[in-house]
Enzyme design. Structure first.
Site, PDB file in Angstrom:
ATOM      1  N   HIS A 197       0.828  -1.198   0.000  1.00  0.00           N
ATOM      2  CA  HIS A 197       0.000   0.000   0.000  1.00  0.00           C
ATOM      3  C   HIS A 197       0.867   1.254   0.000  1.00  0.00           C
ATOM      4  O   HIS A 197       0.581   2.233  -0.709  1.00  0.00           O
ATOM      5  CB  HIS A 197      -0.917  -0.010   1.227  1.00  0.00           C
ATOM      6  N   GLU A 245       2.160   1.873  -3.431  1.00  0.00           N
ATOM      7  CA  GLU A 245       1.126   2.461  -4.290  1.00  0.00           C
ATOM      8  C   GLU A 245       1.100   3.984  -4.134  1.00  0.00           C
ATOM      9  O   GLU A 245       0.974   4.727  -5.116  1.00  0.00           O
ATOM     10  CB  GLU A 245      -0.224   1.853  -3.932  1.00  0.00           C
ATOM     11  N   HIS A 246       1.245   4.463  -2.890  1.00  0.00           N
ATOM     12  CA  HIS A 246       1.294   5.908  -2.653  1.00  0.00           C
ATOM     13  C   HIS A 246       2.540   6.525  -3.294  1.00  0.00           C
ATOM     14  O   HIS A 246       2.473   7.579  -3.932  1.00  0.00           O
ATOM     15  CB  HIS A 246       1.319   6.198  -1.148  1.00  0.00           C
ATOM     16  N   GLU A 305      -3.699   8.097   7.632  1.00  0.00           N
ATOM     17  CA  GLU A 305      -4.724   7.171   7.123  1.00  0.00           C
ATOM     18  C   GLU A 305      -4.997   6.056   8.128  1.00  0.00           C
ATOM     19  O   GLU A 305      -6.144   5.675   8.369  1.00  0.00           O
ATOM     20  CB  GLU A 305      -4.245   6.591   5.789  1.00  0.00           C
TER      21      GLU A 305
END
Length: 429
Positions: A56, A59-60, A136
């Site tokens: 994840h 991906e950022h 997040e």
């Protein structure tokens, strides 16, 4: 009939490069836009323990600059043609997608190829994005609806990569380095586990030409298989001072490769997939115990998870659970033909509606090619749904009920019975 039901569009075209990288396109003559994406068969379950959350985080970081583009240049270039770009990480996949007018598809392809093969992972950008991801994680911890889903999966698949939270933990995210990201990319972003899919106003040969420029030189060796997932079940209770109790009950599901996949999907729809479902009618309409309640089935490549989620006042929790288990038992062992017919109709509408947009088409092509090595015709999928009978749904229900239960709850939950008591309510007399 098929032409009316599925639409008259050219058949998808597929090209595989020598290293295993796959390109699939589907031209939609009535569409002026184009959607394109690259799916990688690597998600959170492919991470090692020290890498928890890295797929994840990667991906950022993909949007934070490449060898030739800054983060700002990426944003300005795609938006200068009215396009948008996005990415998503799941348990088994990571996807990078974009949408533009058909005439500007080359811009999207160029940017996607650049961020996947030449991201810089600049130190300053890494630190900034680390802060974003930590925020997040904090946002999920503050949201009971989101948190309970993470806790539920962790409890169903304890101490396994498949059960870990996709976002990672504060500790692991704080430890990520550029070298760790590069190592993960080198190990998992392999061409034989990558699919570039495009749909809408697209030309297959031009897409292939651009894909070759970026991906043909990737080494052909593929990654090993991820650790197998085994549903275990368990119990997690988080007492919090909230207005509502959030509850998720779970039982074993099946893989999307299992012959019982469609029967299990239909069972979840009969139980809690719409306004006519057993749970909605009994829990919401008849008793008013919850504003919303639903059943779901999450299939993975080697296992699955069947569940029911609801929220209610603490004082109504015990009654809600008793009624829910009664509906589950009744649906699993006594689904009727008319319920199966309604569920089939609902599944087919969902399937066909998703394919009306280019975004739905590219996701279908990519996932099927990664999972099955081919694009499965829509008529074949619909045929499999239509072929499921009442006996198969009941058999799937019996299999679900045989497994250990997962219980995850948060909020004012003192009145919630124990997992052992709830499991006993489903045992056949």
């Amino acid at each position: 009939m098929n032409a009316v039901l599925f639409g008259v569009t050219p058949e998808p075209r597929v090209t595989r490069l020598a290293n295993g990288f796959t390109i699939a396109t589907e031209t939609m003559p009535q569409i002026a836009t184009a959607s394109v994406g690259v799916w990688i068969g690597a998600g959170s379950r492919h991470e090692r323990e020290s890498e928890h959350g890295l797929s994840h985080f990667l991906e950022h970081m993909a949007f934070k600059g490449t060898a030739t583009r800054s983060a700002r240049a990426i944003a300005e270039e795609i938006e200068s043609v009215g396009g948008d770009i996005n990415a998503a990480t799941s348990v088994e996949y990571t996807a990078y997608t974009a949408r533009t007018l058909g005439e500007d598809l080359g811009v999207a392809l160029d940017i996607l190829g650049d961020i996947i093969t030449a991201s810089a992972f600049d130190g300053a950008e890494l630190e900034r994005e680390r802060g974003v991801v930590l925020q997040e994680i904090a946002a999920v911890d503050d949201d009971p609806d989101d948190l309970i889903q993470d806790v539920f999966v962790e409890t169903a698949f304890p101490a396994q990569p498949i059960g870990r939270r996709i976002l990672g933990t504060r500790t692991t995210v704080k430890g990520f380095t550029a070298d760790a990201i590069r190592a993960f990319v080198a190990r998992e972003y392999r061409p034989d586990r990558m699919v570039l899919a495009a749909a809408g106003a697209v030309d297959h040969d031009r897409v292939v030409e651009t894909a070759r420029r970026f991906f043909e030189g990737l080494p052909a060796a593929g990654p090993g298989e991820p650790e197998a997932g085994f549903y275990r079940g368990g119990e997690a209770r988080l007492e919090r001072d909230l207005e509502q109790a959030n509850l998720v009950l779970g039982l074993p599901g099946v893989s999307f490769k299992d012959p019982a996949h469609y029967a299990t999907q239909i069972l979840s729809h009969v139980l809690g997939g719409g306004l006519s479902s057993r749970l909605w009618q009994e829990v919401r309409e008849t008793r008013g115990l919850a504003y919303g309640i639903d059943a779901f089935h999450w299939p993975f490549s080697d296992t699955g998870l069947f569940g029911i989620g609801a929220g209610t006042a603490g004082e109504d929790l015990a009654e809600l659970v008793d009624v829910t288990l009664g509906c589950l038992d009744g649906a699993a062992r006594g689904t009727e033909a008319i319920e199966v017919a309604r569920a089939k109709a609902g599944l087919k509408v969902s399937l066909l509606a998703a394919l009306e947009a280019p975004g739905g088409r590219i996701e279908r092509m990519a996932r099927q090619l990664l999972s099955w090595g081919r694009i499965i015709p829509t008529s074949e999928v619909v045929g499999r749904v239509d072929a499921v009978g009442v006996d198969e749904v009941r058999s799937a229900g019996e299999s679900v009920l045989r497994g250990p239960m997962t219980l995850a709850a948060i909020g004012p939950i003192r009145g919630l019975p124990s997992r052992d008591r709830l499991s006993g309510a489903l045992a056949r007399p």
